[in-house]
Motif scaffolding. Sequence first.
Motif, PDB file in Angstrom:
ATOM      1  N   GLU A   3       0.773  -1.147   0.039  1.00  0.00           N
ATOM      2  CA  GLU A   3      -0.016  -0.053  -0.098  1.00  0.00           C
ATOM      3  C   GLU A   3       1.062   1.294  -0.083  1.00  0.00           C
ATOM      4  O   GLU A   3       1.710   1.394   1.168  1.00  0.00           O
ATOM      5  N   ARG A  45      -5.230   2.726   8.968  1.00  0.00           N
ATOM      6  CA  ARG A  45      -4.084   2.926   7.618  1.00  0.00           C
ATOM      7  C   ARG A  45      -2.778   3.531   7.876  1.00  0.00           C
ATOM      8  O   ARG A  45      -2.343   4.022   7.064  1.00  0.00           O
ATOM      9  N   PRO A  47       1.017   4.334   8.127  1.00  0.00           N
ATOM     10  CA  PRO A  47       2.088   3.892   7.110  1.00  0.00           C
ATOM     11  C   PRO A  47       2.986   2.964   8.380  1.00  0.00           C
ATOM     12  O   PRO A  47       3.307   3.305   9.492  1.00  0.00           O
ATOM     13  N   ARG A 101       2.961  -1.178   4.263  1.00  0.00           N
ATOM     14  CA  ARG A 101       2.200   0.145   3.922  1.00  0.00           C
ATOM     15  C   ARG A 101       3.433   1.027   4.106  1.00  0.00           C
ATOM     16  O   ARG A 101       3.878   1.311   5.052  1.00  0.00           O
TER      17      ARG A 101
END
Length: 159
Positions: A3, A45, A47, A101
């Motif tokens: 991601e 979400r 990182p 991510r």
Amino acid sequence: MMELILLRHGKAEDSNPGGDAQRALVEKGHDQARRAARLLHAIDRLPHIVLSSPRLRARETAETFCEAAEIPGPVMQGWLDCGMDPETALQELRAFSDFDRVMIVGHEPDFSSLVEWLLGCSGSSVEVKKGSLVGIEIHPPAWHAVLMFVIPPKMIGKR
């Protein structure tokens, strides 16, 4: 799969006697970075690593984001400086493929070019505004990409 989250640097001063590379964030820019951190935290979400352009406004955006998100500070990357080429970016990102991510903090028009290149669009069809978040799912080895989200700064709550 990786991601990739793009965070364009926040609002910076218009000019600086030290030149473009020394343009600092204004308070609105710091606020944009803090709000981005709170939003990504709220949607789970955040990182796993943050990579940043070495220019002051990007570095300050990344540092403010990391502090607000309570994650380790950013790693400066010269390839994220103004003038980043999409193919170079993907080549450099391969070194971070152990992270699920990855966030990159950088500049325009580089981010728009990267998004267009990854998604196969062209003709200036994308513009990443200051303080915006863009999420892209990238699938190696062909680096096929899927757009996950685009969140302009006005839609990132003030919580």
